[in-house]
Design an enzyme around this catalytic site. Sequence first.
Site, PDB file in Angstrom:
ATOM      1  N   ARG A  18     -79.433  22.685 -10.470  1.00 56.24           N
ATOM      2  CA  ARG A  18     -80.301  21.772  -9.478  1.00 56.24           C
ATOM      3  C   ARG A  18     -79.833  20.958  -8.341  1.00 56.24           C
ATOM      4  O   ARG A  18     -79.971  21.089  -7.178  1.00 56.24           O
ATOM      5  CB  ARG A  18     -81.268  21.071 -10.348  1.00 56.24           C
ATOM      6  CG  ARG A  18     -82.220  21.979 -11.193  1.00 56.24           C
ATOM      7  CD  ARG A  18     -83.295  21.193 -12.004  1.00 56.24           C
ATOM      8  NE  ARG A  18     -82.454  20.205 -12.820  1.00 56.24           N
ATOM      9  CZ  ARG A  18     -82.940  19.102 -13.042  1.00 56.24           C
ATOM     10  NH1 ARG A  18     -83.921  18.683 -12.716  1.00 56.24           N
ATOM     11  NH2 ARG A  18     -82.283  18.445 -13.939  1.00 56.24           N
ATOM     12  N   ASN A  36     -86.467  22.570 -13.464  1.00 56.89           N
ATOM     13  CA  ASN A  36     -86.106  23.279 -15.018  1.00 56.89           C
ATOM     14  C   ASN A  36     -87.433  23.721 -15.558  1.00 56.89           C
ATOM     15  O   ASN A  36     -88.401  22.971 -15.294  1.00 56.89           O
ATOM     16  CB  ASN A  36     -85.362  22.382 -15.960  1.00 56.89           C
ATOM     17  CG  ASN A  36     -84.175  22.246 -15.628  1.00 56.89           C
ATOM     18  OD1 ASN A  36     -83.397  22.919 -14.830  1.00 56.89           O
ATOM     19  ND2 ASN A  36     -83.414  21.124 -16.113  1.00 56.89           N
TER      20      ASN A  36
END
Length: 89
Positions: A18, A36
């Site tokens: 990320r 997520n």
Amino acid sequence: MERLTAFVHGYVQGVGFRWWTRSRALELGLTGYAKNQPDGRVLVVAEGPRPALESLLAALRSGQTPGRVDLVVESFGPARGGENGFTER
């Protein structure tokens, strides 16, 4: 302005994926987030000009990401706005 929604499959949680995606998106001037998912995927939502979105999508598939990307399933649509910067969620 368009919106890219991409679900990234593979070993992409707990490896800096990320953060890496956020860095690439900011370099391209995109707004949005990487989040997520409970099933192990990462959801990437980005808004900006189509060429920049295509560049981000190519980066996600490049093999240069942290972890391992097995599959990216994407869709494009009109931008919705409302995002400031690019965040990790």
